[in-house]
Structures are given as C-alpha cells and as structure tokens.
Design an enzyme around this catalytic site. Structure first.
Site, mmCIF file in Angstrom:
data_model
loop_
_atom_site.group_PDB
_atom_site.id
_atom_site.type_symbol
_atom_site.label_atom_id
_atom_site.label_comp_id
_atom_site.label_asym_id
_atom_site.label_seq_id
_atom_site.Cartn_x
_atom_site.Cartn_y
_atom_site.Cartn_z
ATOM 1 N N CYS A 40 0.864 -1.178 0.000
ATOM 2 C CA CYS A 40 0.000 0.000 0.000
ATOM 3 C C CYS A 40 0.902 1.231 0.000
ATOM 4 C CB CYS A 40 -0.949 -0.006 1.198
ATOM 5 S SG CYS A 40 -0.118 -0.308 2.752
ATOM 6 N N HIS A 41 0.303 2.375 -0.231
ATOM 7 C CA HIS A 41 1.093 3.607 -0.371
ATOM 8 C C HIS A 41 0.469 4.726 0.458
ATOM 9 C CE1 HIS A 41 2.656 1.726 -4.101
ATOM 10 N NE2 HIS A 41 1.400 1.538 -4.461
ATOM 11 N N TYR A 57 2.700 11.241 -12.632
ATOM 12 C CA TYR A 57 1.288 11.533 -12.364
ATOM 13 C C TYR A 57 1.196 12.319 -11.061
ATOM 14 C CZ TYR A 57 1.616 7.709 -8.966
ATOM 15 O OH TYR A 57 1.997 6.910 -7.909
ATOM 16 N N THR A 85 5.812 6.096 -6.925
ATOM 17 C CA THR A 85 6.688 6.824 -7.849
ATOM 18 C C THR A 85 6.399 8.329 -7.871
ATOM 19 O OG1 THR A 85 5.197 6.355 -9.688
ATOM 20 C CG2 THR A 85 7.028 4.828 -9.340
ATOM 21 N N ARG A 138 5.925 3.710 -18.041
ATOM 22 C CA ARG A 138 4.973 4.817 -17.883
ATOM 23 C C ARG A 138 5.109 5.459 -16.503
ATOM 24 N NH1 ARG A 138 0.823 2.782 -14.659
ATOM 25 N NH2 ARG A 138 0.886 0.516 -14.656
ATOM 26 N N TYR A 165 9.337 -4.021 -9.992
ATOM 27 C CA TYR A 165 8.063 -3.835 -10.702
ATOM 28 C C TYR A 165 8.366 -3.752 -12.190
ATOM 29 C CZ TYR A 165 3.232 -2.160 -11.410
ATOM 30 O OH TYR A 165 1.916 -2.029 -11.791
ATOM 31 N N HIS A 189 2.932 -7.416 -8.041
ATOM 32 C CA HIS A 189 1.756 -7.707 -8.860
ATOM 33 C C HIS A 189 2.014 -8.810 -9.904
ATOM 34 C CE1 HIS A 189 1.141 -4.103 -6.706
ATOM 35 N NE2 HIS A 189 1.487 -3.241 -7.622
ATOM 36 N N ASP A 265 -2.941 -2.442 -2.399
ATOM 37 C CA ASP A 265 -2.463 -1.413 -3.340
ATOM 38 C C ASP A 265 -3.186 -0.080 -3.136
ATOM 39 O OD1 ASP A 265 -0.705 -0.455 -5.333
ATOM 40 O OD2 ASP A 265 -2.291 -0.598 -6.825
ATOM 41 N N ASN A 270 -3.182 5.605 -10.544
ATOM 42 C CA ASN A 270 -3.298 5.459 -12.012
ATOM 43 C C ASN A 270 -4.459 4.610 -12.500
ATOM 44 O OD1 ASN A 270 -0.971 6.969 -12.755
ATOM 45 N ND2 ASN A 270 0.250 5.293 -11.948
#
Ligand SMILES: O=C(O)c1cc(C(=O)O)oc(=O)c1
Length: 312
Positions: A40-41, A57, A85, A138, A165, A189, A265, A270
């Site tokens: 998680c973030h 983003y 990120t 991306r 990742y 993932h 997550d 995104n």
C-alpha cells in the site's frame, strides 16, 4: 478544474485519474488475526510532503491516517508501505507514516546511489526493510543497472530485500539483472501477466520458471483490478470479481505458498476505468488462497517472516 478528493499544496491532479473509494464495504472474508496488507502507499499530503518534480502523475492526497483507518476497517493488523513513484526518491511521507504507526508498519523505499549509510541506517530504524526498483516505463525514467546493483549491494548487509516492478513482456530482457541480485527479490503484482494470454503459455511460464529456479524470488499476488481484462470489477457487492485473474494468482499461491504476499495497493494509483471497493478486494482473497492454511501463509506467516522476522 480539479474534482473529488483534494491534492493539497497547490498541485493539480492528473486528469482522468480516479480517487480512492470512499466508505469501502465490510469484507465478508475475515482475514486471519495478525494479517498484513503488504502493498500500500501514502500520497502526501502534498502541502506537507510535496510530490516529486520528476513524477509521471499527480495523485489526490492519501494520508497515513486514512491508510491506518482502512487497515482497521478491513481487519488487518499491519501495513507494508511501498514508496510510490509520485514521490520519487523523497521518502519523507513514507518515513513519517512508519514513525506514526506504533510499529505496525514497515516500508520499502526508493533511493539513489547518493544515499548515505547514515540515511540508510535511519531508514532501517524507522522500519524500512527494502528498496524498490521500477522498470515500468509509464511510471519512471530509466535508472542504469550498475547504479541499481550498487544500491542492492549496499542494502544487502542490512538484511533488506529488493522489490521489482516490471511488465511481463520485459522479463526476458531483465532476467539476467534480476537473477544477479544478491538479496531476496519480491515481484510486484505477479510481474503484470497479460491475463488474456493462456495460463500455461510461454509468457506466464517464464514467470513461473523465474520463481521455480530462484528460491530467493517472492511474488505479490496483488492488483487484480489492474490486470483484469473482463472483470467484473469489485464494486456493488460483487463477490466474484476479476475472474480472469484468479487462475494466475491461484497458480502462484499454490505453487509457491511460502513466497507469496498480498496487498490492497490502496490508494490505487493510475486507475482510470474504475476504482475498486477495498472491502470487495479483500473478498477476492479466498478465491486465490482457497484453504485456511494458504490464507494464513499469504497474509500472516510470509509477510511476518520478511518484514517482522524478530516476531515471526
Ligand atoms: O501500476 C501502477 O500504476 C502502479 C504505480 C505505482 C507507483 O506509482 O508507485 O505503484 C504500484 O504499485 C502500481
């Protein structure tokens, strides 16, 4: 015009970007006592912890308080917070969350080769146990592999691991680099399989071989909401969400039961198509870990061994 949840600090949310889901349902699946949400973030808040200039983003804020409230609501005991990120290699928001967690959170950071040993030791004291190397184009600009190897060599003596990742199609090209890492390696993932391709086809076969031939490689069986092509989404009470991802995740859980982790997550960076109800995401777990034994390994034993070995 910015809509929905705020992004503080004068930042402008990326258009089309969906905010995390308010009021998640109460999961029907009761996770075992001591379960860990291992991916998680936190985002910002931007006014306190600005987003990185090099980000791809700009999210809405998602604070440590909101993360800890979700943890309690879903019935989890602990979190592993992974550097997102949008914060680049500025880990202040993550470290602040760890330090506010009463020991209930551990972390995975992003660092550059300029990080000092003192900084690494301070991060360790705050609860950091890994670094993240990201190869999803991306999300990040390329970091030279010699820099990453140097970082891996420096964090190995701390007992940390490397989280990677990447997209499934890039595994052949990254194979030699990944297999040269001197630490435990945790794949985010499931290496992003294309679930439109066959379960027993060459692409997912290579991922299984990667795990089979390298006992230091673990996998998160997370993010069905990103991998699913045909859904149905975890919304509106859906108890059979992301059916097309189930065989892939189940295969990994059943083949490598002692090297899998699961995470929400949250806050789901995104996502543009739909934003899952995190309560229903928890209800996805018994479809991929079908026995109490597998569930306990996935949610308690494995993450405890990796992140809280002193208590495991
Ligand atoms: O697929 C993604 O967009 C994504 C992004 C990030 C991040 O920005 O850190 O983390 C994730 O686990 C997944």
């Amino acid at each position: 015009m910015t809509q929905g949840k705020p992004t503080s600090g004068g930042f402008e949310k990326t258009p089309g970007w969906l905010d995390w889901y308010d009021g998640p349902s109460q999961p029907r699946f009761r996770v075992p006592a001591g379960s860990v949400d291992a991916h998680c973030h936190v985002f910002g808040p931007g006014a306190q912890f600005p987003y990185a200039p090099e980000r791809k983003y700009t999210p809405c804020d998602a604070s440590k308080e909101q993360l800890f409230a979700l943890r309690d609501h879903l019935g989890f005991a602990r979190n592993v917070i992974v550097q997102a990120t949008c914060h680049g290699a500025d880990n202040r928001a993550l470290l602040d969350a760890l330090q506010s967690s009463d020991g209930k959170a551990r972390g995975v950071v992003t660092v550059k080769r300029t990080v000092t040993d003192d900084e690494l030791h301070l991060m360790h004291a705050a609860g950091v146990r890994g670094v993240r190397f990201n190869f999803v184009k991306r999300l990040v600009d390329f970091t030279p592999k010699d820099e990453l190897l140097e970082i891996a060599g420096r964090i190995a003596p701390l007992g940390w691991h490397v989280v990677i990742y990447f997209e499934a199609v890039d595994l052949p090209e990254l194979w030699d680099f990944f297999t040269s890492l001197p630490t435990t390696v945790v794949v985010d993932h499931m290496g992003r399989p294309d679930v439109g391709k066959p379960l027993d086809g060459p692409e997912f076969g290579l991922f299984l071989k990667f795990m089979r031939e390298h006992p230091n490689v673990w996998s998160k069986v997370s993010c069905p909401e990103r991998l699913s092509v045909s859904g149905p989404p975890a919304l509106d009470g859906q108890q059979a969400a992301y059916k097309d991802v189930v065989p892939f995740a189940r295969k990994v859980v059943e083949t490598f039961p002692d090297r899998v982790l699961w995470g929400t997550d949250w806050p789901h960076p995104n996502l543009k198509g739909h934003m899952p109800d995190d309560g229903l995401l928890v209800d996805f777990i018994p479809h991929i870990a079908t026995t109490a034994d597998l569930q306990r390994k996935l949610l308690v034993d494995n993450p405890m061994r990796l992140y809280w070995p002193e208590e495991a």
